[in-house]
Scaffold this active site. Structure first.
Site, PDB file in Angstrom:
ATOM      1  N   GLY A  58       0.819  -1.205   0.000  1.00 26.92           N
ATOM      2  CA  GLY A  58       0.000   0.000   0.000  1.00 26.92           C
ATOM      3  C   GLY A  58       0.848   1.249   0.000  1.00 26.92           C
ATOM      4  N   GLY A  61       0.340   8.528   3.025  1.00 23.96           N
ATOM      5  CA  GLY A  61       0.839   9.894   2.947  1.00 23.96           C
ATOM      6  C   GLY A  61       2.317  10.025   3.265  1.00 23.96           C
ATOM      7  N   PHE A  62       2.862   9.049   3.959  1.00 27.82           N
ATOM      8  CA  PHE A  62       4.267   9.153   4.337  1.00 27.82           C
ATOM      9  C   PHE A  62       5.191   8.375   3.410  1.00 27.82           C
ATOM     10  CE2 PHE A  62       1.988   9.438   8.472  1.00 27.82           C
ATOM     11  CZ  PHE A  62       2.286  10.751   8.759  1.00 27.82           C
ATOM     12  N   GLY A  63       4.630   7.486   2.650  1.00 31.25           N
ATOM     13  CA  GLY A  63       5.483   6.676   1.795  1.00 31.25           C
ATOM     14  C   GLY A  63       4.807   5.377   1.391  1.00 31.25           C
ATOM     15  N   LYS A  79       8.373   0.296   5.498  1.00 30.50           N
ATOM     16  CA  LYS A  79       7.762   1.557   5.088  1.00 30.50           C
ATOM     17  C   LYS A  79       8.839   2.526   4.631  1.00 30.50           C
ATOM     18  CE  LYS A  79       4.120   4.534   6.483  1.00 30.50           C
ATOM     19  NZ  LYS A  79       2.901   4.389   7.262  1.00 30.50           N
ATOM     20  N   ASP A 177      -3.297  10.588  13.806  1.00 26.51           N
ATOM     21  CA  ASP A 177      -3.739  10.081  12.506  1.00 26.51           C
ATOM     22  C   ASP A 177      -4.521   8.776  12.665  1.00 26.51           C
ATOM     23  OD1 ASP A 177      -3.995  10.275   9.771  1.00 26.51           O
ATOM     24  OD2 ASP A 177      -2.037   9.433   9.317  1.00 26.51           O
TER      25      ASP A 177
HETATM   26  N1  LIG Z   1       2.700  -3.308   9.664  1.00 20.26           N
HETATM   27  C1  LIG Z   1       1.927  -3.570   8.597  1.00 20.26           C
HETATM   28  N2  LIG Z   1       1.577  -4.829   8.298  1.00 20.26           N
HETATM   29  C2  LIG Z   1       0.807  -5.095   7.227  1.00 20.26           C
HETATM   30  N3  LIG Z   1       0.313  -4.178   6.399  1.00 20.26           N
HETATM   31  C3  LIG Z   1       0.610  -2.904   6.632  1.00 20.26           C
HETATM   32  C4  LIG Z   1       1.438  -2.518   7.737  1.00 20.26           C
HETATM   33  N4  LIG Z   1       1.549  -1.181   7.732  1.00 20.26           N
HETATM   34  C5  LIG Z   1       0.832  -0.747   6.681  1.00 20.26           C
HETATM   35  N5  LIG Z   1       0.267  -1.762   6.013  1.00 20.26           N
HETATM   36  C6  LIG Z   1      -0.579  -1.677   4.822  1.00 20.26           C
HETATM   37  O1  LIG Z   1      -0.047  -0.698   3.960  1.00 20.26           O
HETATM   38  C7  LIG Z   1      -1.044   0.247   3.613  1.00 20.26           C
HETATM   39  C8  LIG Z   1      -0.428   1.615   3.517  1.00 20.26           C
HETATM   40  O2  LIG Z   1      -0.040   2.020   4.787  1.00 20.26           O
HETATM   41  P1  LIG Z   1       0.407   3.492   5.097  1.00 20.26           P
HETATM   42  O3  LIG Z   1       0.560   3.592   6.576  1.00 20.26           O
HETATM   43  O4  LIG Z   1       1.569   3.838   4.259  1.00 20.26           O
HETATM   44  O5  LIG Z   1      -0.797   4.363   4.564  1.00 20.26           O
HETATM   45  P2  LIG Z   1      -2.113   4.799   5.267  1.00 20.26           P
HETATM   46  O6  LIG Z   1      -2.236   4.104   6.581  1.00 20.26           O
HETATM   47  O7  LIG Z   1      -3.205   4.622   4.300  1.00 20.26           O
HETATM   48  O8  LIG Z   1      -1.916   6.336   5.497  1.00 20.26           O
HETATM   49  P3  LIG Z   1      -0.906   7.036   6.550  1.00 20.26           P
HETATM   50  O9  LIG Z   1       0.274   7.430   5.757  1.00 20.26           O
HETATM   51  O10 LIG Z   1      -1.654   8.194   7.051  1.00 20.26           O
HETATM   52  O11 LIG Z   1      -0.582   6.048   7.614  1.00 20.26           O
HETATM   53  C9  LIG Z   1      -2.091   0.147   4.721  1.00 20.26           C
HETATM   54  O12 LIG Z   1      -3.372   0.417   4.244  1.00 20.26           O
HETATM   55  C10 LIG Z   1      -1.984  -1.274   5.186  1.00 20.26           C
HETATM   56  O13 LIG Z   1      -2.898  -2.058   4.468  1.00 20.26           O
HETATM   57 MG   LIG Z   2      -0.717   4.004   7.999  1.00 20.18          MG
END
Ligand SMILES: Nc1ncnc2c1ncn2[C@@H]1O[C@H](COP(=O)(O)OP(=O)(O)OP(=O)(O)O)[C@@H](O)[C@H]1O
Ligand SMILES: [Mg+2]
Ligand SMILES: *[C@@H]1O[C@H](CO)[C@@H](O)[C@H](O)[C@H]1NC(C)=O
Ligand SMILES: *[C@@H]1O[C@H](CO)[C@@H](O)[C@H](O)[C@H]1NC(C)=O
Ligand SMILES: *[C@@H]1O[C@H](CO)[C@@H](O)[C@H](O)[C@H]1NC(C)=O
Ligand SMILES: *[C@@H]1O[C@H](CO)[C@@H](O)[C@H](O)[C@H]1NC(C)=O
Ligand SMILES: CC(=O)N[C@H]1CO[C@H](CO)[C@@H](O)[C@@H]1O
Length: 378
Positions: A58, A61-63, A79, A177
């Site tokens: 996925g 906003g941060f990467g 990440k 967040d």
């Molecule tokens: N530790 C993790 N284990 C499994 N999947 C993850 C993990 N962290 C993030 N993800 C997946 O990656 C996707 C993107 O996460 P990300 O945190 O970059 O974006 P977000 O949560 O949509 O926005 P934000 O940047 O505000 O956190 C998430 O929707 C989730 O499904």
């Molecule tokens: Mg996130």
């Protein structure tokens, strides 16, 4: 004069030592005090098969987040932070250390990081069943049956994780967040909050906020969105919105009600006033205990009151959820929200100006000179 000079020298010295230490950390695979493991870039490159597209889980906003497997078989979530908002290595590592010791069953564990060169990468435990937005609001919705037991447990787990960040941890962490995509589902649907402390890495902007990803600012407490006043109560507000999403099965970003675009919270308040709260419940929830669901919705309304001071603490929320306290509805005041004047798709619209809540809040916020575009530069 002499004193000032001496202090300056000491400062420079300390900075030198710091950057020396951190460049060592960046090169060697070593541990900084506080358990956070420093990964080498190549280690992570290998673990994710050179950040292969097929390992991408996925983008936020941060990467971008990749799934990876370390050489010892441990699954990780990698990440890769966007480097546009770059801090020095020291600041980065200091910030990471602040969250590295945080361990709780309802929080996604930060295993380590990488700060080699320009890279800013965080390594988390991999949470296998993905995020709540996928399970609840996404396309996979049909395949995963979230019955009321699961939903109420997710609410409770999230409340517990937040209460820990707010009230047990020293110094405490305001998440900033809380939203469905930051609630990850682990084994047996245990909910884990991700990305706590992360917003601090991007201090120059209030937060990158949900707009870019979800197209809405609906999770943000009005006092935070409009005036930048960040307290634990901003998280409590977001938790209330999240609870409404969990109950209604609708995203705050896309909620349309009776053909009209409306903010989920606005709709909930109207149903509350009309005594029709059960209409909010996800049609896919076939069986549910009405009393309990009603209580959860009301708790969400307590959490989203316009005046931050009236919102409960997360510990109080836990007590309310677990029925240890009676809700005193006489104390409940209208919710606060602000409307996204940018009018991006799915943005809450101002269809019902004469709801009591709108009356109340528009009074409260019309005095503010700040427009939404100034708050959210991204
Ligand atoms: N530790 C993790 N284990 C499994 N999947 C993850 C993990 N962290 C993030 N993800 C997946 O990656 C996707 C993107 O996460 P990300 O945190 O970059 O974006 P977000 O949560 O949509 O926005 P934000 O940047 O505000 O956190 C998430 O929707 C989730 O499904
Ligand atoms: Mg996130
Ligand atoms: C695998 O390696 C990681 C990182 O070094 C470590 O945290 C984890 O405990 C290891 N797991 C096992 C099963 O050895
Ligand atoms: C906020 O971030 C955006 C892009 O990430 C950047 O252009 C802007 O300058 C930042 N704002 C401040 C005040 O630094
Ligand atoms: C709401 O406002 C509209 C005009 O703004 C008015 O016509 C309508 O009667 C109002 N409804 C209530 C319930 O006050
Ligand atoms: C609505 O706003 C007016 C002032 O514009 C105020 O007098 C009135 O009491 C408000 N109504 C409610 C229900 O808050
Ligand atoms: C509902 C769901 O997706 N459950 C899955 C959680 O993850 C485990 C392990 O990957 C799967 O076996 C479950 O089916």
């Amino acid at each position: 004069m002499q004193m000032v000079w001496e202090r300056l020298v000491v400062c420079v010295f300390v900075r030198r030592v710091w950057s020396f230490r951190s460049s060592c950390y960046a090169l060697l695979s070593e541990s900084v005090p506080g358990n956070v493991k420093i990964f080498r870039y190549n280690e992570l490159k290998f673990a994710t098969d050179n950040f292969h597209e097929s390992n991408k889980v996925g983008r936020g906003g941060f990467g971008t987040v990749y799934k990876g497997i370390l050489s010892n078989g441990t699954q990780i979530a990698v990440k890769v932070l966007s480097t546009e908002s770059k801090q020095g290595t020291n600041e980065f590592l200091t910030e990471i250390q602040a969250v590295s010791n945080v361990k709780h069953p309802n929080l996604v564990e930060l295993i380590g990081c990488c700060a080699q060169g320009n890279n800013r990468i965080l390594v988390y435990e991999y949470v296998e069943n993905n995020s709540l937005d996928g399970a609840l609001l996404g396309s996979k919705k049909k395949t995963i049956n979230l019955d009321w037991d699961k939903r109420s447990t997710i609410c409770m787990d999230t409340a517990r994780g937040l209460a820990f960040l707010h009230e047990e941890l020293e110094p405490h962490i305001v998440h900033r967040d809380i939203k469905a995509s930051n609630i990850l589902l682990g084994k047996d649907f245990i909910a884990k909050i991700g990305d706590f402390g992360l917003a601090k890495l991007f201090p120059e902007n209030i937060t990158h906020i949900s707009t870019r990803v979800a197209g809405t600012t609906g999770y943000l407490a009005p006092e935070y969105a409009l005036r930048g006043q960040l307290t634990k109560k901003a998280d409590v507000y977001s938790f209330g919105i999240l609870t409404l999403e969990i109950i209604s099965g609708r995203s705050v970003a896309t909620a349309t009600w009776g053909g009209m675009k409306r903010f989920l919270l606005e709709w909930t308040w109207q149903l509350y006033e009309e005594g029709k709260l059960l209409e909010l419940v996800d049609p896919e929830l076939e069986e549910f205990p009405e009393e309990e669901v009603l209580r959860y919705i009301k708790i969400a309304l307590f959490c989203t009151q316009a005046a931050a001071g009236r919102r409960p603490t997360m510990t109080q929320v836990m007590d309310m959820l677990s029925r240890h306290v009676r809700l005193n509805e006489k104390e409940l005041t209208p919710p606060g929200f602000f409307e996204d004047s940018v009018g991006s798709s799915g943005a809450p619209s101002s269809s019902s100006k004469n709801l009591t809540s709108t009356n109340y809040t528009s009074q409260m916020y019309s005095s503010s000179q700040i427009s939404i575009t100034e708050v959210i530069p991204r």
